[in-house]
Design an enzyme around this catalytic site. Structure first.
Site, mmCIF file in Angstrom:
data_model
loop_
_atom_site.group_PDB
_atom_site.id
_atom_site.type_symbol
_atom_site.label_atom_id
_atom_site.label_comp_id
_atom_site.label_asym_id
_atom_site.label_seq_id
_atom_site.Cartn_x
_atom_site.Cartn_y
_atom_site.Cartn_z
ATOM 1 N N LYS A 1 -60.726 7.105 -30.207
ATOM 2 C CA LYS A 1 -59.470 6.349 -30.312
ATOM 3 C C LYS A 1 -59.217 6.076 -31.790
ATOM 4 O O LYS A 1 -60.072 5.507 -32.469
ATOM 5 C CB LYS A 1 -59.567 5.019 -29.554
ATOM 6 C CG LYS A 1 -59.365 5.157 -28.065
ATOM 7 C CD LYS A 1 -59.245 3.804 -27.396
ATOM 8 C CE LYS A 1 -59.008 3.956 -25.902
ATOM 9 N NZ LYS A 1 -59.030 2.651 -25.203
ATOM 10 N N GLU B 1 -69.521 -6.865 -27.916
ATOM 11 C CA GLU B 1 -69.258 -5.549 -27.315
ATOM 12 C C GLU B 1 -70.537 -4.968 -26.694
ATOM 13 O O GLU B 1 -70.468 -4.160 -25.776
ATOM 14 C CB GLU B 1 -68.671 -4.578 -28.344
ATOM 15 C CG GLU B 1 -67.336 -5.020 -28.955
ATOM 16 C CD GLU B 1 -66.103 -4.696 -28.098
ATOM 17 O OE1 GLU B 1 -66.249 -4.099 -27.013
ATOM 18 O OE2 GLU B 1 -64.990 -5.051 -28.537
ATOM 19 N N HIS C 1 -56.959 -10.287 -26.223
ATOM 20 C CA HIS C 1 -55.810 -9.910 -27.048
ATOM 21 C C HIS C 1 -54.802 -11.063 -27.103
ATOM 22 O O HIS C 1 -54.230 -11.360 -28.166
ATOM 23 C CB HIS C 1 -55.162 -8.648 -26.467
ATOM 24 C CG HIS C 1 -54.036 -8.135 -27.295
ATOM 25 N ND1 HIS C 1 -52.730 -8.508 -27.063
ATOM 26 C CD2 HIS C 1 -54.008 -7.313 -28.367
ATOM 27 C CE1 HIS C 1 -51.944 -7.921 -27.958
ATOM 28 N NE2 HIS C 1 -52.698 -7.193 -28.758
ATOM 29 N N LYS D 1 -71.166 4.090 -23.435
ATOM 30 C CA LYS D 1 -69.826 4.485 -23.903
ATOM 31 C C LYS D 1 -69.662 6.001 -23.837
ATOM 32 O O LYS D 1 -68.612 6.502 -23.416
ATOM 33 C CB LYS D 1 -69.589 3.975 -25.329
ATOM 34 C CG LYS D 1 -68.250 4.455 -25.865
ATOM 35 C CD LYS D 1 -67.401 3.396 -26.444
ATOM 36 C CE LYS D 1 -65.958 3.904 -26.597
ATOM 37 N NZ LYS D 1 -65.167 3.123 -27.522
ATOM 38 N N ARG E 1 -52.219 19.181 -38.562
ATOM 39 C CA ARG E 1 -52.368 19.128 -37.089
ATOM 40 C C ARG E 1 -53.822 18.966 -36.649
ATOM 41 O O ARG E 1 -54.177 19.300 -35.523
ATOM 42 C CB ARG E 1 -51.739 20.347 -36.410
ATOM 43 C CG ARG E 1 -50.265 20.482 -36.705
ATOM 44 C CD ARG E 1 -49.538 21.305 -35.669
ATOM 45 N NE ARG E 1 -48.135 21.367 -36.009
ATOM 46 C CZ ARG E 1 -47.579 22.337 -36.713
ATOM 47 N NH1 ARG E 1 -48.320 23.346 -37.138
ATOM 48 N NH2 ARG E 1 -46.299 22.322 -36.985
ATOM 49 N N HIS F 1 -60.647 -7.687 -22.890
ATOM 50 C CA HIS F 1 -59.705 -7.391 -23.965
ATOM 51 C C HIS F 1 -58.290 -7.901 -23.685
ATOM 52 O O HIS F 1 -57.547 -8.176 -24.625
ATOM 53 C CB HIS F 1 -59.684 -5.885 -24.260
ATOM 54 C CG HIS F 1 -60.869 -5.431 -25.079
ATOM 55 N ND1 HIS F 1 -62.169 -5.533 -24.621
ATOM 56 C CD2 HIS F 1 -60.961 -4.899 -26.320
ATOM 57 C CE1 HIS F 1 -62.994 -5.060 -25.548
ATOM 58 N NE2 HIS F 1 -62.285 -4.674 -26.587
ATOM 59 N N GLU G 1 -58.470 7.911 -20.869
ATOM 60 C CA GLU G 1 -58.209 6.683 -20.121
ATOM 61 C C GLU G 1 -57.153 6.897 -19.038
ATOM 62 O O GLU G 1 -56.173 6.165 -18.935
ATOM 63 C CB GLU G 1 -57.763 5.581 -21.102
ATOM 64 C CG GLU G 1 -58.069 4.186 -20.611
ATOM 65 C CD GLU G 1 -57.960 3.125 -21.712
ATOM 66 O OE1 GLU G 1 -58.620 3.272 -22.755
ATOM 67 O OE2 GLU G 1 -57.221 2.170 -21.498
ATOM 68 N N ARG H 1 -62.516 4.746 -18.139
ATOM 69 C CA ARG H 1 -62.529 4.244 -19.519
ATOM 70 C C ARG H 1 -61.879 2.871 -19.619
ATOM 71 O O ARG H 1 -62.222 2.067 -20.490
ATOM 72 C CB ARG H 1 -61.856 5.247 -20.468
ATOM 73 C CG ARG H 1 -61.972 4.831 -21.917
ATOM 74 C CD ARG H 1 -61.742 5.950 -22.904
ATOM 75 N NE ARG H 1 -61.933 5.460 -24.256
ATOM 76 C CZ ARG H 1 -62.046 6.209 -25.330
ATOM 77 N NH1 ARG H 1 -61.974 7.530 -25.203
ATOM 78 N NH2 ARG H 1 -62.220 5.687 -26.520
ATOM 79 N N ASN I 1 -62.187 -2.019 -21.410
ATOM 80 C CA ASN I 1 -61.274 -3.077 -21.856
ATOM 81 C C ASN I 1 -61.633 -4.437 -21.258
ATOM 82 O O ASN I 1 -60.859 -5.385 -21.384
ATOM 83 C CB ASN I 1 -59.828 -2.718 -21.484
ATOM 84 C CG ASN I 1 -59.358 -1.480 -22.226
ATOM 85 O OD1 ASN I 1 -59.747 -1.260 -23.368
ATOM 86 N ND2 ASN I 1 -58.539 -0.666 -21.583
ATOM 87 N N HIS J 1 -62.118 -10.269 -33.598
ATOM 88 C CA HIS J 1 -61.887 -9.489 -32.375
ATOM 89 C C HIS J 1 -63.041 -9.654 -31.373
ATOM 90 O O HIS J 1 -62.819 -9.909 -30.190
ATOM 91 C CB HIS J 1 -61.695 -8.013 -32.732
ATOM 92 C CG HIS J 1 -61.569 -7.126 -31.536
ATOM 93 N ND1 HIS J 1 -60.466 -7.142 -30.714
ATOM 94 C CD2 HIS J 1 -62.427 -6.212 -30.997
ATOM 95 C CE1 HIS J 1 -60.636 -6.277 -29.724
ATOM 96 N NE2 HIS J 1 -61.819 -5.698 -29.875
HETATM 97 N N1 GLY Z 1 -62.741 0.299 -27.081
HETATM 98 C C1 GLY Z 1 -62.298 0.808 -25.846
HETATM 99 C C2 GLY Z 1 -62.359 2.292 -25.762
HETATM 100 O O1 GLY Z 1 -62.840 2.930 -26.666
HETATM 101 O O2 GLY Z 1 -61.887 2.834 -24.789
#
Ligand code: GLY
Length: 367
Positions: free
Chosen positions: A143, A185, A253, A227, A121, A249, A237, A242, A246, A267
């Site tokens: 993430k 990025e 995508h 960030k 956990r 993206h 998010e 947050r 994107n 990417h």
């Molecule tokens: N790469 C987008 C984020 O970390 O929210």
């Protein structure tokens, strides 16, 4: 050294950015390394470059690194890859209070982070990102995910690292194409929220891509600081802050899906094209000046990144591209949020976009 704190209540952690951090790994990690054996996850390519240096740094400090080495590429982020990794962690006796080191790019970080999110956990982990993209984006913010047959990153968790060590030495060995893909990025942070940084990149972007020491550290530190601020404001998010990360993206995508998530389009390259499309679409809606949309495209072109979808020679139409977006994990009750621009440094979340309008716009861009 630049030290940036990700200020999450009760789980704040540092991102340290400097050359030669790997040589002082044991000292950098400090009490996070509680046991003699130090579990490290990496991939074959990263191991070829950095395993000996990491082994030396840890053994000279009295530690014994133990390695789980995965195949390079997205294939490692699978259920079977997760099973193999968690079995190995259990066999190594990893406990909740231990920290597993993820030494690699986004794939290694995502897989290891997710394994650490679910092992008993939740156990600790330390990110040592070895690509520019991972240093400025995926290693920071918690993430973590694996892929399934239904799509990329659909199974995952938010699980923050306890420390991120961004050693700029590792950037030296990156292939130029990967360097540029990571740079996409970096530009993203300027376009979405920092017009001054964008203007700085217009002047210094080529030096960053050429790995000039001073320019590179400034670019990585500024990106990580942005960030970190956004993650601290909206870790999961949910408030829209947050989501701005994107930018590029959703279009990107769809381009990745259309090119089969293949080497044809990395990417970061997809994000670069996606940011140009987001800028041009914003201009088409009358929200961004045509000259600012062109500045975005020019900054991307100058970095050696693709800025025109026609370069991909796609055989699809705008509707097919829009159909890919229906499978985007950001779909929410039938609408797909888009990050658009009101100016350079002024991104916003638009929830009122019709995919039919996106399809018509993409038809204009593709043909
Ligand atoms: N790469 C987008 C984020 O970390 O929210």
């Amino acid at each position: 050294m630049a030290i940036i704190s990700v200020a999450l209540a009760g789980r704040a952690y540092d991102v340290r950015i400097q050359r030669s951090l790997l040589d002082n790994l044991a000292q950098e990690c400090g009490p996070m390394l509680r046991k003699k054996r130090v579990p490290i996850v990496t991939d074959v390519n990263v191991a070829a470059h950095w395993r000996d240096r990491v082994t030396l740094a840890l053994t000279k400090a009295g530690f014994e690194p133990v390695w789980h080495v995965v195949s390079p590429g997205e294939g490692a982020k699978s259920w079977s890859g997760l099973e193999a990794l968690t079995d190995w962690m259990l066999a190594e006796g990893v406990e909740r209070g231990d920290h597993v080191i993820a030494l690699g790019g986004g794939v290694v970080g995502d897989l290891t982070g997710f394994a650490c999110a679910v092992l008993k956990r939740g156990c600790g982990f330390i990110q040592i990102p070895t690509t520019l993209l991972a240093q400025v984006d995926s290693s920071v913010g918690g993430k973590t995910a694996i892929n399934t047959g239904a799509g990329k990153n659909l199974i995952g968790a938010f699980h923050q690292p306890a420390l991120v060590l961004a050693d700029l030495d590792v950037i030296d060995t990156l292939p130029t194409r990967e360097m540029r893909a990571g740079y996409a990025e970096v530009i993203k942070y300027g376009i979405l929220g920092d017009a001054d940084f964008f203007a700085w990149l217009e002047q210094n972007g080529e030096a960053v891509v050429a790995r000039d020491d001073v320019a590179l550290e400034h670019a990585v530190a500024t990106s990580v600081a942005t960030k970190a601020r956004i993650v601290a404001e909206d870790e999961r998010e949910t408030t829209g802050a947050r989501a701005l990360l994107n930018l590029g993206h959703t279009f990107g995508h769809a381009l990745e899906a259309e090119t089969g998530f293949s080497n044809q389009l990395l990417h970061g390259e997809a994000v670069a094209l996606g940011m140009v499309l987001a800028a041009r679409y914003s201009a088409r809606r009358g929200e961004l000046s045509a000259s600012d949309a062109q500045r975005v495209a020019d900054a991307i072109t100058t970095a050696g990144l693709p800025s025109d979808v026609r370069q991909l020679n796609l055989s699809c139409d705008g509707q097919k591209m829009a159909n890919h977006m229906l499978h985007d994990k950001k779909m929410d009750a039938g609408t797909l949020p888009f990050i658009l621009l009101r100016g350079i440094g002024e991104a916003y979340l638009a929830n009122d976009i019709e995919l039919s309008d996106i399809a018509a716009f993409l038809d204009e861009q593709i043909t």
